[in-house]
Design a protein around this motif. Structure first.
Motif, PDB file in Angstrom:
ATOM      1  N   UNK A   1       5.066  30.472  93.456  1.00  0.00           N
ATOM      2  CA  UNK A   1       4.007  30.334  92.445  1.00  0.00           C
ATOM      3  C   UNK A   1       2.649  30.682  93.039  1.00  0.00           C
ATOM      4  N   UNK A   2       2.392  30.205  94.255  1.00  0.00           N
ATOM      5  CA  UNK A   2       1.117  30.507  94.910  1.00  0.00           C
ATOM      6  C   UNK A   2       0.919  31.994  95.129  1.00  0.00           C
ATOM      7  N   UNK A   3       1.968  32.683  95.590  1.00  0.00           N
ATOM      8  CA  UNK A   3       1.878  34.131  95.784  1.00  0.00           C
ATOM      9  C   UNK A   3       1.573  34.847  94.475  1.00  0.00           C
ATOM     10  N   UNK A   4       2.262  34.448  93.386  1.00  0.00           N
ATOM     11  CA  UNK A   4       2.059  35.097  92.091  1.00  0.00           C
ATOM     12  C   UNK A   4       0.639  34.888  91.581  1.00  0.00           C
ATOM     13  N   UNK A   5       0.132  33.675  91.727  1.00  0.00           N
ATOM     14  CA  UNK A   5      -1.235  33.399  91.271  1.00  0.00           C
ATOM     15  C   UNK A   5      -2.246  34.143  92.137  1.00  0.00           C
ATOM     16  N   UNK A   6      -1.993  34.204  93.447  1.00  0.00           N
ATOM     17  CA  UNK A   6      -2.868  34.969  94.338  1.00  0.00           C
ATOM     18  C   UNK A   6      -2.907  36.437  93.975  1.00  0.00           C
ATOM     19  N   UNK A   7      -1.776  36.963  93.475  1.00  0.00           N
ATOM     20  CA  UNK A   7      -1.712  38.353  93.014  1.00  0.00           C
ATOM     21  C   UNK A   7      -2.409  38.531  91.665  1.00  0.00           C
ATOM     22  N   UNK A   8      -2.680  37.416  90.969  1.00  0.00           N
ATOM     23  CA  UNK A   8      -3.288  37.487  89.647  1.00  0.00           C
ATOM     24  C   UNK A   8      -2.280  37.611  88.514  1.00  0.00           C
ATOM     25  N   UNK A   9      -0.986  37.356  88.805  1.00  0.00           N
ATOM     26  CA  UNK A   9       0.067  37.491  87.797  1.00  0.00           C
ATOM     27  C   UNK A   9       0.501  36.105  87.305  1.00  0.00           C
ATOM     28  N   UNK A  10      -0.263  35.542  86.388  1.00  0.00           N
ATOM     29  CA  UNK A  10       0.002  34.195  85.875  1.00  0.00           C
ATOM     30  C   UNK A  10       1.305  34.124  85.079  1.00  0.00           C
ATOM     31  N   UNK A  11       1.616  35.085  84.197  1.00  0.00           N
ATOM     32  CA  UNK A  11       2.893  35.021  83.465  1.00  0.00           C
ATOM     33  C   UNK A  11       4.099  34.942  84.394  1.00  0.00           C
ATOM     34  N   UNK A  12       4.066  35.683  85.496  1.00  0.00           N
ATOM     35  CA  UNK A  12       5.177  35.631  86.443  1.00  0.00           C
ATOM     36  C   UNK A  12       5.265  34.248  87.083  1.00  0.00           C
ATOM     37  N   UNK A  13       4.123  33.650  87.391  1.00  0.00           N
ATOM     38  CA  UNK A  13       4.113  32.312  87.990  1.00  0.00           C
ATOM     39  C   UNK A  13       4.764  31.296  87.043  1.00  0.00           C
ATOM     40  N   UNK A  14       4.429  31.387  85.746  1.00  0.00           N
ATOM     41  CA  UNK A  14       5.013  30.468  84.760  1.00  0.00           C
ATOM     42  C   UNK A  14       6.518  30.677  84.621  1.00  0.00           C
ATOM     43  N   UNK A  15       6.933  31.931  84.562  1.00  0.00           N
ATOM     44  CA  UNK A  15       8.353  32.235  84.400  1.00  0.00           C
ATOM     45  C   UNK A  15       9.164  31.726  85.581  1.00  0.00           C
ATOM     46  N   UNK A  16       8.681  31.997  86.796  1.00  0.00           N
ATOM     47  CA  UNK A  16       9.408  31.555  87.981  1.00  0.00           C
ATOM     48  C   UNK A  16       9.459  30.033  88.061  1.00  0.00           C
ATOM     49  N   UNK A  17       8.382  29.368  87.648  1.00  0.00           N
ATOM     50  CA  UNK A  17       8.357  27.903  87.655  1.00  0.00           C
ATOM     51  C   UNK A  17       9.416  27.339  86.707  1.00  0.00           C
ATOM     52  N   UNK A  18       9.522  27.919  85.499  1.00  0.00           N
ATOM     53  CA  UNK A  18      10.526  27.452  84.531  1.00  0.00           C
ATOM     54  C   UNK A  18      11.939  27.625  85.066  1.00  0.00           C
ATOM     55  N   UNK A  19      12.185  28.748  85.713  1.00  0.00           N
ATOM     56  CA  UNK A  19      13.520  29.003  86.251  1.00  0.00           C
ATOM     57  C   UNK A  19      13.896  27.975  87.317  1.00  0.00           C
ATOM     58  N   UNK A  20      12.966  27.642  88.183  1.00  0.00           N
ATOM     59  CA  UNK A  20      13.287  26.696  89.253  1.00  0.00           C
ATOM     60  C   UNK A  20      13.440  25.284  88.703  1.00  0.00           C
ATOM     61  N   UNK A  21      12.716  24.957  87.632  1.00  0.00           N
ATOM     62  CA  UNK A  21      12.916  23.649  86.989  1.00  0.00           C
ATOM     63  C   UNK A  21      14.348  23.522  86.489  1.00  0.00           C
ATOM     64  N   UNK A  22      14.824  24.540  85.776  1.00  0.00           N
ATOM     65  CA  UNK A  22      16.193  24.520  85.251  1.00  0.00           C
ATOM     66  C   UNK A  22      17.204  24.414  86.386  1.00  0.00           C
ATOM     67  N   UNK A  23      17.002  25.195  87.430  1.00  0.00           N
ATOM     68  CA  UNK A  23      17.911  25.184  88.572  1.00  0.00           C
ATOM     69  C   UNK A  23      17.927  23.823  89.257  1.00  0.00           C
TER      70      UNK A  23
END
Length: 456
Positions: free
Chosen positions: A306-328
């Motif tokens: 999530x930190x890498x994605x936000x540092x890149x400026x890609x917030x949608x990717x950060x949200x998507x990856x967070x949701x996936x790890x919650x489910x997992x």
């Protein structure tokens, strides 16, 4: 949900990144948890008093761990986001900050423990045998705190840039050395080395920590990793960077210390019930943490992702990856619950304790199994997603308020006012996790947890 899972499975770059980050951390956490379990088992051959004494002495180490986790995770929020920007200069500066602050913190607690060892143990339990054994153990093992601080700083920073293998190997070597030295120093080696009991366990831990620290530093520089910085790159730290890092670091450190102090207070409540209760809780914590290693690894991985994605400026990717790890993580939580329920009696039978202590320990493990799913959720949210998103202030408020307004008061009401059995006190404390999980879900849905910490 089915389509969500299919999309996750098809996303090969995400799965590769997750496993490259998480698997070495899982192995490292398994190794560390195995070390704690082996230590407890080996000390347990000496008796219940020895288990309780070492368990109480390690409550001080818990304060070290929680404080260092806060300091290093606070720096890690910036390191993970700077890694998204490929800003190596500021990554090295944040490592320097973690090393400096962590070492000072560890040194202060070491000096305090060396000056007041019996008082430190006596806070939890004043049984003469526990005081004597715990003081001996604490005076030796507290020297390892400074080495733990250095190892933590490098390990957290390496994880945040995806270099997870070196900390894993270092932990493996430390465990192997600790087991060998435990065998030699606790029980003795014929006429050559006398049996030292708990003092031997402390000496084995100290030597293992020193070797682990040396190995990880040498590894960073020999392999020429990005963290192989000259002293001038680590220090001095620019004032502007220190000011930006201060609030997140203080928030996470405060979060961890509040949690650590709360755990210490819980131990005091258990100590009021009796040292048999302390023994049971020590065994339960060792077993439960062993099962939770995958979740802690996922939390560390999602902080970086999530930190890498936000540092890149890609917030949608950060949200998507967070949701996936919650489910997992929730799926893994269900498996952990079932594993504890099925294996609890067998695992407890490996410890040399009385039938009464064994019975209570199994009951507490079953209580932990029931609450493990919301606990898994809160670990991933607070230690992974919120921290990776820079939402450190909310995490501090949530953790400290639920623990100190719910968990701690209930522990004292149960143990001191109502005189409940240990099982009921533990069940009361677990209400904290249910409340915390509700607030975590509300915060996640609001998207207020996303903060870019490295934008100028």
């Amino acid at each position: 949900m089915i389509q969500f899972m299919k999309d996750m499975i098809k996303d090969k770059p995400f799965l590769k990144m997750l496993f490259v980050l998480a698997i070495p951390i899982v192995i490292q956490n398994l190794i560390s948890s195995s070390l704690n379990m082996i230590d407890t088992l080996m000390i347990g051959r000496l008796g219940e008093g020895e288990i309780a004494a070492v368990g109480l002495a390690n409550q001080l180490f818990l304060l070290i761990i929680t404080g260092l986790t806060g300091i290093c995770a606070g720096a890690g929020v910036f390191i993970s986001q700077y890694w998204g920007k490929k800003d190596l200069m500021n990554i090295k500066r944040m490592l320097g900050l973690a090393l400096t602050v962590g070492s000072i913190y560890a040194l202060v607690i070491t000096v305090f423990v060396q000056c007041f060892p019996s008082q430190s143990i006596g806070f939890f339990n004043k049984d003469p045998k526990i005081l004597e054994l715990g003081t001996v153990y604490l005076q030796i093992v507290s020297i390892s705190y400074i080495f733990t601080a250095i190892t933590f700083a490098y390990s957290f920073a390496l994880r945040c840039i995806g270099r997870t293998q070196l900390p894993m190997v270092a932990s493996g070597i430390a465990v192997a050395i600790n087991v060998i030295f435990n065998t030699v120093f606790i029980f003795g080696l014929g006429e050559f080395i006398p049996a030292m009991g708990v003092a031997g366990a402390a000496l084995a831990t100290l030597l293992a920590r020193i070797i682990e620290t040396v190995f990880i530093i040498v590894g960073v520089y020999k392999m020429k990793y990005e963290l192989a910085a000259h002293i001038k790159e680590l220090l001095p730290i620019p004032r502007e960077l220190m000011e930006r890092a201060a609030k997140p670091m203080l928030a996470i450190t405060g979060n961890e210390i509040c949690w650590g102090l709360g755990s210490v207070v819980y131990t005091k409540a258990y100590g009021h019930i009796g040292y048999e209760a302390v023994t049971s809780v020590q065994i339960v914590n060792t077993i439960t943490n062993f099962f939770l290693v995958v979740i802690f690894a996922l939390a560390s991985a999602v902080l970086t992702i999530v930190g890498n994605a936000i540092g890149e400026g890609d917030v949608p990717k950060a949200k998507l990856y967070a949701k996936r790890i919650i489910v997992l993580s929730m799926g893994i939580g269900i498996l952990i619950c079932l594993g504890i329920i099925l294996l609890a009696p067998f695992i407890v039978s490996c410890f040399n304790v009385t039938p009464e202590v064994a019975h209570v320990t199994v009951n507490i493990l079953l209580i932990n199994a029931v609450i493990i799913i919301p606990r898994v959720f809160t670990i991933v949210m607070i230690m992974g997603i919120f921290r990776g998103g820079g939402d450190t202030r909310y995490s501090l408020i949530l953790e400290s308020s639920t623990m100190w307004l719910i968990g701690v008061p209930l522990s004292f009401i149960g143990a001191y006012l109502l005189g409940f059995r240990l099982e009921y006190v533990v069940a009361m404390i677990m209400m904290e996790e249910l409340v915390k999980s509700i607030f975590c879900m509300v915060r996640f849905k609001s998207s207020k947890w996303i903060h870019n910490m490295v934008e100028h």
